[in-house]
Design an enzyme around this catalytic site. Structure first.
Site, mmCIF file in Angstrom:
data_model
loop_
_atom_site.group_PDB
_atom_site.id
_atom_site.type_symbol
_atom_site.label_atom_id
_atom_site.label_comp_id
_atom_site.label_asym_id
_atom_site.label_seq_id
_atom_site.Cartn_x
_atom_site.Cartn_y
_atom_site.Cartn_z
ATOM 1 N N ARG B 15 0.837 -1.210 0.000
ATOM 2 C CA ARG B 15 0.000 0.000 0.000
ATOM 3 C C ARG B 15 0.872 1.261 0.000
ATOM 4 O O ARG B 15 0.962 1.962 -0.980
ATOM 5 C CB ARG B 15 -0.940 -0.006 1.224
ATOM 6 C CG ARG B 15 -2.063 1.019 1.147
ATOM 7 C CD ARG B 15 -1.706 2.425 1.628
ATOM 8 N NE ARG B 15 -1.157 2.435 2.991
ATOM 9 C CZ ARG B 15 -0.634 3.520 3.546
ATOM 10 N NH1 ARG B 15 -0.588 4.666 2.884
ATOM 11 N NH2 ARG B 15 -0.130 3.456 4.767
ATOM 12 N N ASP B 16 1.590 1.514 1.094
ATOM 13 C CA ASP B 16 2.341 2.768 1.207
ATOM 14 C C ASP B 16 3.489 2.806 0.203
ATOM 15 O O ASP B 16 3.888 3.876 -0.251
ATOM 16 C CB ASP B 16 2.887 2.918 2.638
ATOM 17 C CG ASP B 16 3.260 4.354 2.971
ATOM 18 O OD1 ASP B 16 2.957 5.246 2.167
ATOM 19 O OD2 ASP B 16 3.872 4.579 4.036
ATOM 20 N N CYS B 240 9.230 9.739 -1.128
ATOM 21 C CA CYS B 240 8.693 10.843 -0.342
ATOM 22 C C CYS B 240 7.906 11.733 -1.291
ATOM 23 O O CYS B 240 8.470 12.295 -2.215
ATOM 24 C CB CYS B 240 9.839 11.625 0.309
ATOM 25 S SG CYS B 240 9.254 13.085 1.191
#
Lengths: 308, 308
Positions: B15-16, B240
């Site tokens: 997911r992330d 990020c």
């Protein structure tokens, strides 16, 4: 969390970084880079090594470099010396501090300097004696203090035995190297618990390679145990001789980020250090892998996209 | 050093990690990868997100993925849900656990989910109520618990205020996210000093991004304060969003190295995890940046050179 209010960073990039370079870096470029490091607030720069050029051709120009850098007041310019011949060459060009080196593990010592630990002591003893006679301070480097690429785990008691011998020769400071970057904070704690009852915290420096990403965690543990001197290299230069392509020394700029955010003073200017990192990045023609350089590159790309 | 004897690692890579992918990864590849993760001893895998595909097209196939993975007994398969519509989709495919999310800082919350913090609470409250009614446990994610890309430092008291509201809705666990990876151990300590008198350590998880290389140091401080649940992503996937190209989540394999060397059990098999990391590396066609993968690549190159 009990932490020191300030620490000293010893920049080892020009030596421990560049000694692993595949490509050749010109003497003029090294001098330009070291001169820029001198302007960043660093108080200690390890400039080169007087190991025989046969072993480290990358640093064969040690004398030329030391002769031609612009020395800034308050900065100590140091170099590695393996023996009396190396010392003589270093003294000829007025090095400020002399660094001797050996390993805590028998196999690494033999592999690295072709001698047993016992055979190494008298050679280093001579160097320390002569260096002190010439009015120089002496730093000791002890490699493989946590793990050895040939022997595996190294016992803290073994590190203490060798450290004892080195201090009794008259060294001023000992830098404890996790040469292959295998250490984790529990091991750092056990090592320092073994050493700190016998040696003063301000005589010990920690030298972490970030091969497995644990260097900053190890530094935090060291700080909590009272250590205030840390070796690092701009851009994380240095690589790992045992896994070419893997990460090298803990990166000076990443260490600075963490220390400053933790409220610990270093006297080093981050912007100046980043300027110096970009300089050596351009000289080497290869992206530096520190997190700060990675972020800068990312932001730079974003700005380019946005037309800034 | 007082440390827990075992910890739980929650793998958030699918997911992330994948929600930030530029390239498209096929549903079949995702399923293959998640199935391999299930075989590594991980007890928790965050599989996808039921956020509207308009916002995260990379995870538009959440239902297909959840329907088709091979569920291993003892593994919790979780997914993010933003609201009741998302919950309904997740319940349709029998997700094991539901994750809700919001930010501790007003500006990040607004930017990320287009609502003020106050406006977010009632929406999440409904989701928690319905999820629990359906017999599901609920995990909360709180982003920007240390720093916010728009507001800078986030006060621990603010984190506690939001955490209070989330726990009073009935969440089972709260994952505290240093979303932009700015945190250092002193800040982690201050945050947990604020939270631990009010919430049990086993209800809190830490979710560190390694943008500035401090994730492992932050995890050590969290361990020392009694935290035993950590989120990570294979290969450090995730990047990020605020500095494209910079490092992402702390890498599962690097975290495993450190924990195991510190004598902390995870139940996860490193070799299996590395196999799974190579799998997603091949699927993505881009070198993963974790230290363990870097070392493996270096050794592999050495072996090729040596003809092994």
């Amino acid at each position: 969390m009990k932490l020191p209010t300030s620490v000293t960073i010893k920049e080892v990039g020009p030596r421990d970084g560049l000694q692993n370079e595949k490509q050749s870096i010109s003497t003029a470029d090294k001098i330009t880079w070291i001169d820029s490091l001198s302007e960043s607030g660093l108080s200690y720069i390890e400039v080169s090594s007087f190991v025989h050029p046969k072993w480290i051709p990358q640093l064969a120009d040690a004398a030329e470099v030391l002769k031609n850098i612009r020395r800034k007041q308050g900065v100590t310019y140091a170099a590695l010396v393996p023996n009396l011949q190396g010392l003589e060459r270093a003294l000829n060009v007025e090095v400020d501090e002399v660094s001797i080196f050996m390993s805590a593990s028998e196999a690494h010592n033999r592999n690295n300097i072709n001698k047993t630990i016992e055979e190494t002591y008298p050679i280093l003893e001579e160097v320390v004696k002569e260096a002190r006679a010439a009015g120089k301070t002496v730093r000791g480097y002890l490699s493989t203090v946590i793990g050895c690429p040939y022997e595996g785990a190294v016992a803290p008691a073994q590190v203490r035995t060798v450290a004892d011998r080195l201090f009794s020769m008259g060294i001023d400071e000992l830098s404890l190297g996790d040469t292959i970057g295998v250490g984790v904070p529990t091991q750092v704690e056990r090592l320092l618990e073994e050493l700190l009852p016998h040696f003063s915290a301000n005589q010990l420096a920690m030298h972490f390679h970030d091969t497995r990403g644990t260097a900053l965690a190890n530094i935090v543990k060291s700080l909590e145990m009272g250590i205030t001197i840390f070796d690092s290299a701009l851009g994380g230069l240095g690589g790992c001789p045992y896994a070419k392509g893997a990460s090298g020394n803990v990166a000076t700029e990443d260490l600075l980020y963490m220390l400053h955010e933790m409220g610990i003073e270093t006297g080093v200017d981050v912007d100046d250090v980043m300027t110096s990192a970009r300089l050596i990045e351009n000289i080497r023609g290869e992206k530096l892998k520190s997190r700060q350089m990675e972020i800068e590159a990312a932001n730079c790309q974003e700005n380019r996209k946005a037309g800034v």
